[in-house]
Each structure stands twice: as structure tokens, then as C-alpha cells.
Design a protein around this motif. Structure first.
Motif, PDB file in Angstrom:
ATOM      1  N   UNK A 100       0.811  -1.224   0.000  1.00  0.00           N
ATOM      2  CA  UNK A 100       0.000   0.000   0.000  1.00  0.00           C
ATOM      3  C   UNK A 100       0.839   1.266   0.000  1.00  0.00           C
ATOM      4  N   UNK A 101       2.077   1.201   0.514  1.00  0.00           N
ATOM      5  CA  UNK A 101       2.898   2.403   0.678  1.00  0.00           C
ATOM      6  C   UNK A 101       4.116   2.464  -0.229  1.00  0.00           C
ATOM      7  N   UNK A 102       4.238   1.533  -1.135  1.00  0.00           N
ATOM      8  CA  UNK A 102       5.405   1.495  -2.011  1.00  0.00           C
ATOM      9  C   UNK A 102       5.444   2.702  -2.939  1.00  0.00           C
TER      10      UNK A 102
ATOM     11  N   UNK B  31      16.609 -17.181   2.372  1.00  0.00           N
ATOM     12  CA  UNK B  31      17.188 -17.803   3.551  1.00  0.00           C
ATOM     13  C   UNK B  31      16.701 -17.079   4.805  1.00  0.00           C
ATOM     14  N   UNK B  32      16.573 -15.770   4.690  1.00  0.00           N
ATOM     15  CA  UNK B  32      16.032 -14.952   5.770  1.00  0.00           C
ATOM     16  C   UNK B  32      15.312 -13.751   5.182  1.00  0.00           C
ATOM     17  N   UNK B  33      14.296 -13.293   5.888  1.00  0.00           N
ATOM     18  CA  UNK B  33      13.533 -12.116   5.483  1.00  0.00           C
ATOM     19  C   UNK B  33      13.211 -11.311   6.731  1.00  0.00           C
ATOM     20  N   UNK B  34      13.378  -9.992   6.639  1.00  0.00           N
ATOM     21  CA  UNK B  34      13.146  -9.105   7.785  1.00  0.00           C
ATOM     22  C   UNK B  34      12.358  -7.880   7.354  1.00  0.00           C
ATOM     23  N   UNK B  35      11.561  -7.390   8.270  1.00  0.00           N
ATOM     24  CA  UNK B  35      10.924  -6.085   8.119  1.00  0.00           C
ATOM     25  C   UNK B  35      11.606  -5.155   9.107  1.00  0.00           C
ATOM     26  N   UNK B  36      12.030  -3.995   8.639  1.00  0.00           N
ATOM     27  CA  UNK B  36      12.637  -2.983   9.509  1.00  0.00           C
ATOM     28  C   UNK B  36      11.552  -1.978   9.887  1.00  0.00           C
ATOM     29  N   UNK B  37      11.407  -1.755  11.192  1.00  0.00           N
ATOM     30  CA  UNK B  37      10.355  -0.887  11.713  1.00  0.00           C
ATOM     31  C   UNK B  37      10.965   0.094  12.708  1.00  0.00           C
TER      32      UNK B  37
ATOM     33  N   UNK C  17       6.611   2.506  12.327  1.00  0.00           N
ATOM     34  CA  UNK C  17       6.521   2.817  10.899  1.00  0.00           C
ATOM     35  C   UNK C  17       7.382   1.826  10.124  1.00  0.00           C
ATOM     36  N   UNK C  18       6.773   1.153   9.157  1.00  0.00           N
ATOM     37  CA  UNK C  18       7.501   0.202   8.317  1.00  0.00           C
ATOM     38  C   UNK C  18       8.468   0.956   7.412  1.00  0.00           C
ATOM     39  N   UNK C  19       9.749   0.586   7.467  1.00  0.00           N
ATOM     40  CA  UNK C  19      10.754   1.184   6.597  1.00  0.00           C
ATOM     41  C   UNK C  19      10.909   0.368   5.313  1.00  0.00           C
TER      42      UNK C  19
ATOM     43  N   UNK D 299      17.419  -8.639  -1.593  1.00  0.00           N
ATOM     44  CA  UNK D 299      16.343  -7.849  -2.191  1.00  0.00           C
ATOM     45  C   UNK D 299      15.770  -6.936  -1.128  1.00  0.00           C
ATOM     46  N   UNK D 300      15.266  -5.809  -1.569  1.00  0.00           N
ATOM     47  CA  UNK D 300      14.756  -4.794  -0.662  1.00  0.00           C
ATOM     48  C   UNK D 300      13.562  -4.111  -1.304  1.00  0.00           C
ATOM     49  N   UNK D 301      12.490  -4.026  -0.547  1.00  0.00           N
ATOM     50  CA  UNK D 301      11.301  -3.304  -0.992  1.00  0.00           C
ATOM     51  C   UNK D 301      10.970  -2.275   0.074  1.00  0.00           C
ATOM     52  N   UNK D 302      10.819  -1.016  -0.321  1.00  0.00           N
ATOM     53  CA  UNK D 302      10.617   0.053   0.647  1.00  0.00           C
ATOM     54  C   UNK D 302       9.141   0.398   0.800  1.00  0.00           C
ATOM     55  N   UNK D 303       8.874   1.052   1.914  1.00  0.00           N
ATOM     56  CA  UNK D 303       7.508   1.497   2.204  1.00  0.00           C
ATOM     57  C   UNK D 303       7.400   3.012   2.053  1.00  0.00           C
TER      58      UNK D 303
END
Length: 148
Positions: free
Chosen positions: A17-19, A47-53, A57-59, A77-81
Motif C-alpha cells: 500500500x505504501x510502495x 534464507x532470511x527475510x526481515x521487516x525494519x520498523x 513505521x515500516x521502513x 532484495x529490498x522493498x521500501x515502504x
């Protein structure tokens, strides 16, 4: 302070929604799908996936796909909010520093139209190669890589 959590469905929907529009275009050009679908699939092969907050607020959501379990080559890979780039930079430094210790080569591709993402890659220390046709739509993408 930035916290890292394993992304759930609600986080992936918030990401979608915020991309930023440039990222929406990049994901469509590379995979022919929406961000939610690509992020969900990315989690399955990573192998690993993280959300940075930070401050609730989702970064971003990041993942790492090794070439094989025995390989020292992986694709982050990186997808931003759609957040302030300075916050994103602080969040991404943590995982990039760790992955650089574990892998000799990190690489992926960035849509040539996505200037903010290319600036981030340069800041993060990636070499940016000439654009070549890539992905679902065959548009110009730059291979980015870090070799230790």
C-alpha cells in the motif's frame, strides 16, 4: 531505534500500500506482478527475510536468496515502504554489513528508471553495471554487485 521482525501478511500488505510508484513499476517490469505477491514469493525462497520498523513505521522488507546452500553468492532484495531515505539507509546498513561477512558476492538488478534505488545502491557500496534488458518486460536494468 530500528527493530527487525519477521514480516507477516499485514506487513506485506502495508508494504504494498505504501510502495513508491518507481518501485511498483520496477516490480512489474521485473516480475510482471504486484509488490505483495512478489514479496510473499520472495519470502518463500529467501534464507532470511526481515521487516525494519522504527516508531511503528515500516521502513522496508528485505530478504536474502543464496545461489545455493553451499554458495558464497547471494541476491539481497529490498522493498521500501516510501519512507525518508535517511531512515532507510540506517535500517539497511545493519543487514548489509552482516551479509557481506557471510557472502563473497551480493548481487541483484535495479530498474534503470528507479534513480532513488540506484543512489541507495551506490551509497551502500554496490558496483553499478551498464543497463541491459532484464525481467518480465525486458526493460533496461542495472546489475548491482558487491564483491568482497
Amino acid at each position: 531505534m530500528i527493530k527487525f521482525v519477521i514480516p507477516d501478511d499485514a506487513i506485506l500488505r502495508e508494504l504494498d500500500a505504501n510502495a513508491p510508484i518507481e518501485q511498483v513499476r520496477e516490480v512489474q517490469a521485473s516480475h510482471g506482478k504486484d509488490i505483495y505477491t512478489v514479496a510473499k514469493a520472495g519470502m518463500q525462497v529467501s534464507l532470511e527475510t526481515w521487516a525494519a520498523i522504527q516508531d511503528d513505521k515500516l521502513l522496508c522488507v528485505v530478504g536474502l536468496v543464496p545461489q545455493s546452500l553451499m554458495s558464497d553468492v547471494a541476491s539481497p532484495w529490498l522493498l521500501t515502504a516510501g519512507v525518508d531515505p535517511k531512515l532507510l539507509m540506517r535500517g539497511t546498513r545493519v543487514f548489509l554489513d552482516q551479509w557481506r561477512k557471510e557472502y563473497q558476492v551480493l548481487y541483484n538488478y535495479i530498474d534503470a528508471r528507479y534513480e532513488a534505488s540506484l543512489r541507495w545502491a551506490k551509497w551502500a557500496g554496490f558496483t553499478i553495471h551498464e543497463a541491459v534488458p532484464y525481467g518480465y518486460e525486458g526493460l533496461p536494468f542495472h546489475k548491482i554487485e558487491i564483491r568482497n
